[in-house]
Design a protein around this motif. Structure first.
Motif, PDB file in Angstrom:
ATOM      1  N   TRP A   1      -4.203 -13.419 -12.355  1.00  0.00           N
ATOM      2  CA  TRP A   1      -3.448 -14.066 -13.424  1.00  0.00           C
ATOM      3  C   TRP A   1      -3.755 -13.431 -14.772  1.00  0.00           C
ATOM      4  CZ3 TRP A   1       0.766 -16.664 -13.401  1.00  0.00           C
ATOM      5  CH2 TRP A   1       1.105 -17.505 -12.335  1.00  0.00           C
ATOM      6  N   LEU A   2      -5.026 -13.245 -15.044  1.00  0.00           N
ATOM      7  CA  LEU A   2      -5.418 -12.665 -16.332  1.00  0.00           C
ATOM      8  C   LEU A   2      -4.849 -11.262 -16.501  1.00  0.00           C
ATOM      9  CD1 LEU A   2      -9.151 -13.792 -16.617  1.00  0.00           C
ATOM     10  CD2 LEU A   2      -7.206 -14.649 -17.932  1.00  0.00           C
ATOM     11  N   GLY A   3      -4.947 -10.451 -15.423  1.00  0.00           N
ATOM     12  CA  GLY A   3      -4.449  -9.081 -15.484  1.00  0.00           C
ATOM     13  C   GLY A   3      -2.955  -9.015 -15.751  1.00  0.00           C
ATOM     14  N   ILE A   4      -2.193  -9.850 -15.058  1.00  0.00           N
ATOM     15  CA  ILE A   4      -0.732  -9.866 -15.243  1.00  0.00           C
ATOM     16  C   ILE A   4      -0.359 -10.310 -16.658  1.00  0.00           C
ATOM     17  CG2 ILE A   4       1.400 -11.004 -14.525  1.00  0.00           C
ATOM     18  CD1 ILE A   4       0.188 -11.098 -11.674  1.00  0.00           C
ATOM     19  N   ILE A   5      -1.003 -11.381 -17.121  1.00  0.00           N
ATOM     20  CA  ILE A   5      -0.699 -11.894 -18.463  1.00  0.00           C
ATOM     21  C   ILE A   5      -1.042 -10.870 -19.538  1.00  0.00           C
ATOM     22  CG2 ILE A   5      -1.367 -13.624 -20.183  1.00  0.00           C
ATOM     23  CD1 ILE A   5      -1.757 -15.579 -17.795  1.00  0.00           C
ATOM     24  N   VAL A   6      -2.224 -10.267 -19.423  1.00  0.00           N
ATOM     25  CA  VAL A   6      -2.654  -9.282 -20.423  1.00  0.00           C
ATOM     26  C   VAL A   6      -1.758  -8.047 -20.374  1.00  0.00           C
ATOM     27  CG1 VAL A   6      -4.526  -7.719 -21.083  1.00  0.00           C
ATOM     28  CG2 VAL A   6      -5.044 -10.081 -20.490  1.00  0.00           C
ATOM     29  N   ALA A   7      -1.390  -7.601 -19.170  1.00  0.00           N
ATOM     30  CA  ALA A   7      -0.546  -6.411 -19.035  1.00  0.00           C
ATOM     31  C   ALA A   7       0.838  -6.636 -19.648  1.00  0.00           C
ATOM     32  CB  ALA A   7      -0.411  -6.021 -17.565  1.00  0.00           C
ATOM     33  N   LEU A   8       1.441  -7.800 -19.379  1.00  0.00           N
ATOM     34  CA  LEU A   8       2.752  -8.104 -19.955  1.00  0.00           C
ATOM     35  C   LEU A   8       2.675  -8.203 -21.475  1.00  0.00           C
ATOM     36  CD1 LEU A   8       4.127 -10.746 -17.407  1.00  0.00           C
ATOM     37  CD2 LEU A   8       4.953  -8.406 -17.750  1.00  0.00           C
ATOM     38  N   GLY A   9       1.631  -8.865 -21.964  1.00  0.00           N
ATOM     39  CA  GLY A   9       1.454  -8.962 -23.406  1.00  0.00           C
ATOM     40  C   GLY A   9       1.282  -7.597 -24.040  1.00  0.00           C
ATOM     41  N   ASN A  10       0.498  -6.741 -23.370  1.00  0.00           N
ATOM     42  CA  ASN A  10       0.275  -5.392 -23.889  1.00  0.00           C
ATOM     43  C   ASN A  10       1.581  -4.600 -23.952  1.00  0.00           C
ATOM     44  OD1 ASN A  10      -1.526  -2.964 -24.486  1.00  0.00           O
ATOM     45  ND2 ASN A  10      -0.448  -2.278 -22.657  1.00  0.00           N
ATOM     46  N   PHE A  11       2.411  -4.704 -22.903  1.00  0.00           N
ATOM     47  CA  PHE A  11       3.651  -3.935 -22.858  1.00  0.00           C
ATOM     48  C   PHE A  11       4.597  -4.325 -23.995  1.00  0.00           C
ATOM     49  CE2 PHE A  11       7.982  -3.036 -21.544  1.00  0.00           C
ATOM     50  CZ  PHE A  11       7.886  -1.738 -21.059  1.00  0.00           C
ATOM     51  N   PHE A  12       4.795  -5.612 -24.168  1.00  0.00           N
ATOM     52  CA  PHE A  12       5.766  -6.066 -25.159  1.00  0.00           C
ATOM     53  C   PHE A  12       5.232  -6.024 -26.597  1.00  0.00           C
ATOM     54  CE2 PHE A  12       7.429  -8.126 -21.269  1.00  0.00           C
ATOM     55  CZ  PHE A  12       8.712  -7.597 -21.297  1.00  0.00           C
ATOM     56  N   LEU A  13       3.929  -6.150 -26.743  1.00  0.00           N
ATOM     57  CA  LEU A  13       3.350  -6.175 -28.089  1.00  0.00           C
ATOM     58  C   LEU A  13       2.762  -4.835 -28.515  1.00  0.00           C
ATOM     59  CD1 LEU A  13       1.517  -9.634 -27.954  1.00  0.00           C
ATOM     60  CD2 LEU A  13       3.738  -9.114 -28.992  1.00  0.00           C
ATOM     61  N   ALA A  14       2.923  -3.815 -27.669  1.00  0.00           N
ATOM     62  CA  ALA A  14       2.325  -2.506 -27.958  1.00  0.00           C
ATOM     63  C   ALA A  14       2.680  -1.970 -29.346  1.00  0.00           C
ATOM     64  CB  ALA A  14       2.725  -1.499 -26.876  1.00  0.00           C
ATOM     65  N   PRO A  15       3.953  -1.998 -29.759  1.00  0.00           N
ATOM     66  CA  PRO A  15       4.268  -1.476 -31.108  1.00  0.00           C
ATOM     67  C   PRO A  15       3.518  -2.216 -32.221  1.00  0.00           C
ATOM     68  CG  PRO A  15       6.277  -1.712 -29.810  1.00  0.00           C
ATOM     69  CD  PRO A  15       5.183  -2.401 -29.040  1.00  0.00           C
TER      70      PRO A  15
ATOM     71  N   PRO B   1       1.940   5.877 -24.483  1.00  0.00           N
ATOM     72  CA  PRO B   1       0.815   5.846 -23.545  1.00  0.00           C
ATOM     73  C   PRO B   1       0.203   4.455 -23.392  1.00  0.00           C
ATOM     74  CG  PRO B   1       0.183   6.958 -25.589  1.00  0.00           C
ATOM     75  CD  PRO B   1       1.671   6.791 -25.617  1.00  0.00           C
ATOM     76  N   LEU B   2       0.247   3.644 -24.458  1.00  0.00           N
ATOM     77  CA  LEU B   2      -0.304   2.294 -24.357  1.00  0.00           C
ATOM     78  C   LEU B   2       0.510   1.452 -23.388  1.00  0.00           C
ATOM     79  CD1 LEU B   2      -2.304   0.135 -25.195  1.00  0.00           C
ATOM     80  CD2 LEU B   2      -0.889  -0.333 -27.215  1.00  0.00           C
ATOM     81  N   ARG B   3       1.830   1.577 -23.431  1.00  0.00           N
ATOM     82  CA  ARG B   3       2.673   0.826 -22.502  1.00  0.00           C
ATOM     83  C   ARG B   3       2.465   1.283 -21.064  1.00  0.00           C
ATOM     84  NH1 ARG B   3       8.320  -0.026 -25.969  1.00  0.00           N
ATOM     85  NH2 ARG B   3       7.843  -2.197 -26.526  1.00  0.00           N
ATOM     86  N   ILE B   4       2.292   2.548 -20.865  1.00  0.00           N
ATOM     87  CA  ILE B   4       2.020   3.053 -19.510  1.00  0.00           C
ATOM     88  C   ILE B   4       0.703   2.492 -18.990  1.00  0.00           C
ATOM     89  CG2 ILE B   4       1.545   5.125 -18.142  1.00  0.00           C
ATOM     90  CD1 ILE B   4       3.410   6.635 -20.083  1.00  0.00           C
ATOM     91  N   LEU B   5      -0.271   2.368 -19.880  1.00  0.00           N
ATOM     92  CA  LEU B   5      -1.578   1.834 -19.488  1.00  0.00           C
ATOM     93  C   LEU B   5      -1.529   0.353 -19.114  1.00  0.00           C
ATOM     94  CD1 LEU B   5      -3.878   3.629 -22.109  1.00  0.00           C
ATOM     95  CD2 LEU B   5      -3.848   4.002 -19.632  1.00  0.00           C
ATOM     96  N   SER B   6      -0.398  -0.312 -19.369  1.00  0.00           N
ATOM     97  CA  SER B   6      -0.241  -1.704 -18.932  1.00  0.00           C
ATOM     98  C   SER B   6      -0.388  -1.811 -17.421  1.00  0.00           C
ATOM     99  CB  SER B   6       1.134  -2.244 -19.357  1.00  0.00           C
ATOM    100  OG  SER B   6       1.265  -2.279 -20.754  1.00  0.00           O
ATOM    101  N   LEU B   7       0.130  -0.825 -16.692  1.00  0.00           N
ATOM    102  CA  LEU B   7      -0.003  -0.812 -15.228  1.00  0.00           C
ATOM    103  C   LEU B   7      -1.462  -0.676 -14.827  1.00  0.00           C
ATOM    104  CD1 LEU B   7       2.998   1.556 -14.391  1.00  0.00           C
ATOM    105  CD2 LEU B   7       2.895  -0.919 -14.002  1.00  0.00           C
ATOM    106  N   ALA B   8      -2.174   0.194 -15.542  1.00  0.00           N
ATOM    107  CA  ALA B   8      -3.594   0.390 -15.240  1.00  0.00           C
ATOM    108  C   ALA B   8      -4.416  -0.855 -15.538  1.00  0.00           C
ATOM    109  CB  ALA B   8      -4.140   1.575 -16.040  1.00  0.00           C
ATOM    110  N   LEU B   9      -3.961  -1.677 -16.478  1.00  0.00           N
ATOM    111  CA  LEU B   9      -4.685  -2.898 -16.823  1.00  0.00           C
ATOM    112  C   LEU B   9      -4.810  -3.829 -15.622  1.00  0.00           C
ATOM    113  CD1 LEU B   9      -3.353  -3.881 -20.373  1.00  0.00           C
ATOM    114  CD2 LEU B   9      -5.752  -3.618 -19.710  1.00  0.00           C
ATOM    115  N   ILE B  10      -3.709  -4.012 -14.893  1.00  0.00           N
ATOM    116  CA  ILE B  10      -3.716  -4.943 -13.768  1.00  0.00           C
ATOM    117  C   ILE B  10      -4.724  -4.510 -12.711  1.00  0.00           C
ATOM    118  CG2 ILE B  10      -2.333  -5.957 -11.924  1.00  0.00           C
ATOM    119  CD1 ILE B  10       0.114  -5.645 -13.724  1.00  0.00           C
ATOM    120  N   VAL B  11      -4.675  -3.252 -12.307  1.00  0.00           N
ATOM    121  CA  VAL B  11      -5.581  -2.786 -11.257  1.00  0.00           C
ATOM    122  C   VAL B  11      -7.015  -2.690 -11.762  1.00  0.00           C
ATOM    123  CG1 VAL B  11      -3.892  -1.646  -9.792  1.00  0.00           C
ATOM    124  CG2 VAL B  11      -4.822  -0.415 -11.746  1.00  0.00           C
ATOM    125  N   SER B  12      -7.189  -2.429 -13.061  1.00  0.00           N
ATOM    126  CA  SER B  12      -8.543  -2.372 -13.619  1.00  0.00           C
ATOM    127  C   SER B  12      -9.234  -3.729 -13.550  1.00  0.00           C
ATOM    128  CB  SER B  12      -8.499  -1.895 -15.073  1.00  0.00           C
ATOM    129  OG  SER B  12      -8.105  -0.551 -15.154  1.00  0.00           O
TER     130      SER B  12
END
Length: 437
Positions: free
Chosen positions: A296-310, A327-338
């Motif tokens: 849950w935390l990973g998904i929430i943080v990743a979505l927030g990171n993608f949309f709030l990156a700018p 690159p920050l938006r791409i790293l949203s995917l890495a956030l979940i697995v990390s």
């Protein structure tokens, strides 16, 4: 306090402490990116990344191994941690010398060589600080950890403001970080000594045992550290310091966003280390619930990171770093697995499967190296971000296979919504399973 209460409190206090440090850290990055040219900030990023690679030598896996052993052998915690302090200090001195020597073969620029040599002294200060912080983890008193971390950041901020006022350069900035870490080490030592009587011995059977147990972890840590920093080093050689600055801002935000998983897993480690010996079934239940929480935390943080990156890039680094958004938006995917990798890595430590972790890290490093060498010259920091996700995903798959083989537990996503209900119903005390103490 119940097991759930201890885990929740220590995770919360780490997050509060890190939140405070993060706010100060964001202010520091904001000052640096606006005060330094993009080239100079890229140089600063390269120096810190390069020195950090040698920080793995200073730790050599002893931190997590000592937490595990001191948690299982509470009467000897003072002696175990005292041994670790001395061993890690020697290793830190070795790591500092290695960094200062290596840069002279890698980069011919005399200024870079001097700055790396100064920055390498950070390893000694960090070794002392983190060694004494071990007792905070063992005794689940992470508020003391938070105090020492906040002190370090406040000292850096204060000195940095003075540097800006006096128009100082990179050398003064590096010295400011060095001073702050030694102050934080002193604070951590003072707090730790109040909690635990230490016995500082170097040549003892426990020292030999810790080093033997830490050997695979040390090798693992070196591999993971190199893997985490390799893209920045290759990017520096291929594209220069400006792309390093662009990627450095994105990766700095990424590192902050994965800290929730790190602190949660850090609080879990002493518990699962005990359960790995006494009750693997109960360990499996704790692991499954932890997995769902981190999902849950990973998904929430990743979505927030993608949309709030700018917005995050603009706040942290300013308009000149708008190219860091991609690159920050791409790293949203890495956030979940990390988020999963933090829990899985600590679980393998609790199961004494350090050599399995080493094998996984070796494979991950090989894949990461090949991908970075092939694609960074053509796609720069975009390739670096994509390669990070691919490598993190590989680690998740391999670590899950080992955990399944050792415990019979394969985490399921079927309880994703149930865990939310349990958190509400039991007011967060979801680890209060039968026989919990």
């Amino acid at each position: 306090m119940s097991l759930s209460g201890k885990i929740a409190w220590n995770t919360l206090i780490q997050m509060i402490g890190k939140f405070s440090s993060t706010i100060v850290g964001i202010i520091i990055v904001a000052i640096l990116t606006r005060y330094l040219t993009k080239f100079d900030y890229g140089t600063f990023t390269f120096i810190t990344v390069f020195v950090t690679m040698f920080g793995a030598i200073a730790d050599w896996g002893l931190t997590l191994i000592t937490v595990r052993e001191a948690s299982k052998n509470a009467p000897y915690a003072g002696e175990i941690i005292g041994n670790t302090v001395l061993v890690r200090l020697i290793l830190a001195i070795g790591g500092s010398l290695a960094a200062a020597i290596a840069i002279r073969f890698i980069n011919p620029d005399p200024q870079i060589q001097i700055l790396v040599t100064l920055a390498s002294l950070w390893l000694i200060a960090l070794s002392l600080k983190t060694s004494f912080q071990i007792i905070f983890n063992v005794k689940l008193k992470m508020q003391n950890w938070a105090i020492s971390e906040v002190v370090a950041n406040l000292v850096v901020l204060t000195l940095l403001l003075l540097i800006v006022q006096t128009h100082g350069g990179l050398q003064q900035i590096i010295l400011a970080y060095l001073a702050a870490n030694f102050v934080a080490a002193g604070v951590a030592a003072g707090l730790a000594i109040r909690m635990q009587q230490f016995k500082f011995s170097l040549f003892t059977p426990k020292t030999k045992y810790l080093l033997t147990e830490a050997l695979p972890m040390g090798s693992l840590l070196v591999l993971f550290t190199v893997y985490n920093r390799l893209d920045t080093v290759i990017l520096s050689f291929v594209g220069g310091q400006v792309p390093v600055a662009t990627y450095g801002v994105a990766y700095r935000i990424f590192e902050v966003l994965i800290l929730g998983a790190a602190y949660f897993s850090n609080s879990i480690l002493p518990i699962i280390s005990n359960l790995a010996v006494t009750d693997k079934k109960k360990m499996g239940l704790v692991y499954q619930k932890s997995f769902l929480i981190l999902a849950w935390l990973g998904i929430i943080v990743a979505l927030g990171n993608f949309f709030l990156a700018p917005s995050m890039v603009r706040v942290v680094a300013g308009a000149n770093y708008a190219d860091s958004v991609v690159p920050l938006r791409i790293l949203s995917l890495a956030l979940i697995v990390s988020y999963f990798n933090h829990l899985n890595g600590y679980t393998l430590i609790a199961l004494h499967k350090q050599w399995s972790s080493f094998g996984i890290a070796l494979a991950a490093l090989a894949v990461n190296l090949v991908l970075n060498v092939l694609f960074i010259p053509h796609y720069s920091y975009v390739a670096a971000a994509v390669n990070t996700f691919i490598t993190e995903a590989l680690i998740v798959v391999c670590s899950l296979w080992v955990i399944k083989k050792e415990t019979g537990v394969l985490p399921r996503f079927t309880g994703m919504f149930t865990i939310i209900g349990d958190l509400i119903t039991y007011r967060g005390k979801i680890f209060n399973i039968k026989n919990e103490s």
